[in-house]
Each structure stands twice: as C-alpha cells, then as structure tokens.
Design an enzyme around this catalytic site. Structure first.
Site, short mmCIF file in Angstrom:
data_model
loop_
_atom_site.label_atom_id
_atom_site.label_comp_id
_atom_site.label_asym_id
_atom_site.label_seq_id
_atom_site.Cartn_x
_atom_site.Cartn_y
_atom_site.Cartn_z
N CYS A 38 48.43 42.06 55.61
CA CYS A 38 48.33 42.42 54.20
C CYS A 38 49.20 43.62 53.84
O CYS A 38 49.74 43.68 52.73
CB CYS A 38 46.87 42.68 53.81
SG CYS A 38 46.01 43.88 54.86
N HIS A 92 41.99 46.52 54.38
CA HIS A 92 42.68 45.58 53.52
C HIS A 92 43.66 46.35 52.65
O HIS A 92 43.52 47.58 52.48
CB HIS A 92 41.69 44.79 52.65
CG HIS A 92 42.29 43.65 51.90
ND1 HIS A 92 43.13 42.75 52.50
CD2 HIS A 92 42.20 43.27 50.59
CE1 HIS A 92 43.52 41.84 51.61
NE2 HIS A 92 42.98 42.15 50.45
N ASP A 108 46.21 40.58 44.66
CA ASP A 108 45.66 40.45 46.01
C ASP A 108 45.95 39.04 46.49
O ASP A 108 45.33 38.07 46.04
CB ASP A 108 44.16 40.73 46.00
CG ASP A 108 43.54 40.65 47.40
OD1 ASP A 108 44.27 40.33 48.36
OD2 ASP A 108 42.32 40.90 47.51
#
Length: 216
Positions: A38, A92, A108
């Site tokens: 991520c 994250h 996202d």
C-alpha cells in the site's frame, strides 16, 4: 463584453456556481496497484498527481495508519472476509486530497468504498470509532505532505521477505523506491511516536478535526 469602465454585478440572490473538483485519478483500474504494498501504491498516486495535476500536489498527503501494537482494525476493506469486510492490518496507507478547506477526499485502492470517498464517509465506514475498541486497537495517523513523501520515502521491500529470502507476496515489477539519503526507511513512517519520524501524528479524533470541515 464589459468595457474597462463597466462593472458586472451578480443579480441579488443568484446562486454562486460551485467549483468543480478535479478528478485526480479518473479510473481506479488505471492506477498502479500491487496487493500488500500500500505504501508504494500511494507513492505511485503521488507521482501521478505530479505528472498530471502538478498544481494540486501541495494539497495531497500520504497517510500511514498504525499503532504501537501494529494491530489496526479497518472495515470495508476488499481483503475482509465477513459482511463488514473487517481486516486487522499491521499498518495501512491511504492517499488524501484536500481539494478545498471543506472538501477532502480519500483514495484507498484497498477499499470497497467509491474511489474517491469524502473523508467523513470514509472515516465513518472504515475507522468507525475508538469507543468500541480496546486501547491496543486505537488507530493513529501519520500525515506526510505528498511532496515530502516523494522526496524522502524509501523501501527495499525487506519487510515482505521471509527469513529464507523468498517473498511473502510478489513485489511490484518496477525497481524498489530509493531516496537520495536512504534505501529503506519504511519503519520511520509506520511507527507512531509523535516525537520522531516525518509529518505529523494524529489520534482518530485529531485526524477528523484536521481534515473534516463541515460546510457552513
């Protein structure tokens, strides 16, 4: 067309046209994405803004979400298995675009929410509230301006390798990200000590207060 001496007045009570928000990434499927990387996905989003909408990059942020125990519950994640799509990550990373003082969007690539989603809806759906959680699960947010993230972040992907050198998850097919001063500083971004590391660290309440400004 008015002459130099004429003044054009807006009729009384006439509506003011709303400023159209720039759609930084028209198609999610065209964004660079590799599962479980991520931080690199967000790095690539920052690069895309520089290439396509350079004047907007100063309104963009990389946001690392973690806590001292590396146990952060997030709902509505595509990797979730139950109806609420709950996942507990060690960390994250999301992309934030504060287009206007009262308009902030979250991008996202791991969420099942729309791409993008307004920050208040994203927070409500993804983080919910700390009031239902034990302190070990509270979420903290390290917010880094996108330009700083592009200049300083580095990762040689060592965190995705097993002890025998094999990959836990296959890496992106482009070279590892390096800065002028480091080959790997990912840990500086994941840790949530407010006295160390880049950017600023916020609690969930502080994060909401910083980026959610209801229109008046």
């Amino acid at each position: 067309m008015a002459t130099n001496n004429e003044i054009i007045l807006r009729p009384e009570n006439a509506p003011i046209a709303k400023k159209q928000l720039i759609n930084l990434f028209p198609k999610q499927v065209e964004c660079s994405y590799v599962s479980c990387y991520c931080e690199e996905n967000v790095y690539k989003l920052c690069q895309d803004v520089v290439a396509r909408h350079y004047n907007e990059i100063h309104k963009c942020y990389a946001v690392f979400v973690s806590n001292p125990k590396r146990t952060v519950p997030l709902w509505r994640q595509r990797a979730g298995k139950d109806d609420d799509k709950l996942v507990i990550w060690d960390y994250h990373v999301i992309f934030l675009y504060q287009a206007e003082p009262d308009k902030c969007l979250v991008y996202d690539l791991d969420s099942e929410l729309p791409f993008p989603t307004y920050v208040h809806k994203y927070i409500t759906e993804t983080f919910r509230t700390d009031n239902i959680l034990k302190p070990d699960y509270f979420r903290y947010f390290r917010v880094i301006p996108a330009t700083e993230f592009l200049n300083e972040f580095a990762s040689d992907r060592r965190h995705m390798k097993r002890n025998d050198g094999t990959w836990i998850k296959p890496p992106p097919n482009y070279p590892a990200i390096r800065s002028t001063t480091s080959t790997h500083n990912l840990e500086d971004y994941i840790q949530m000590d407010v006295t160390k590391g880049p950017g600023e660290v916020f609690s969930l309440t502080q994060f909401v207060q910083r980026f959610y400004k209801p229109a008046t």
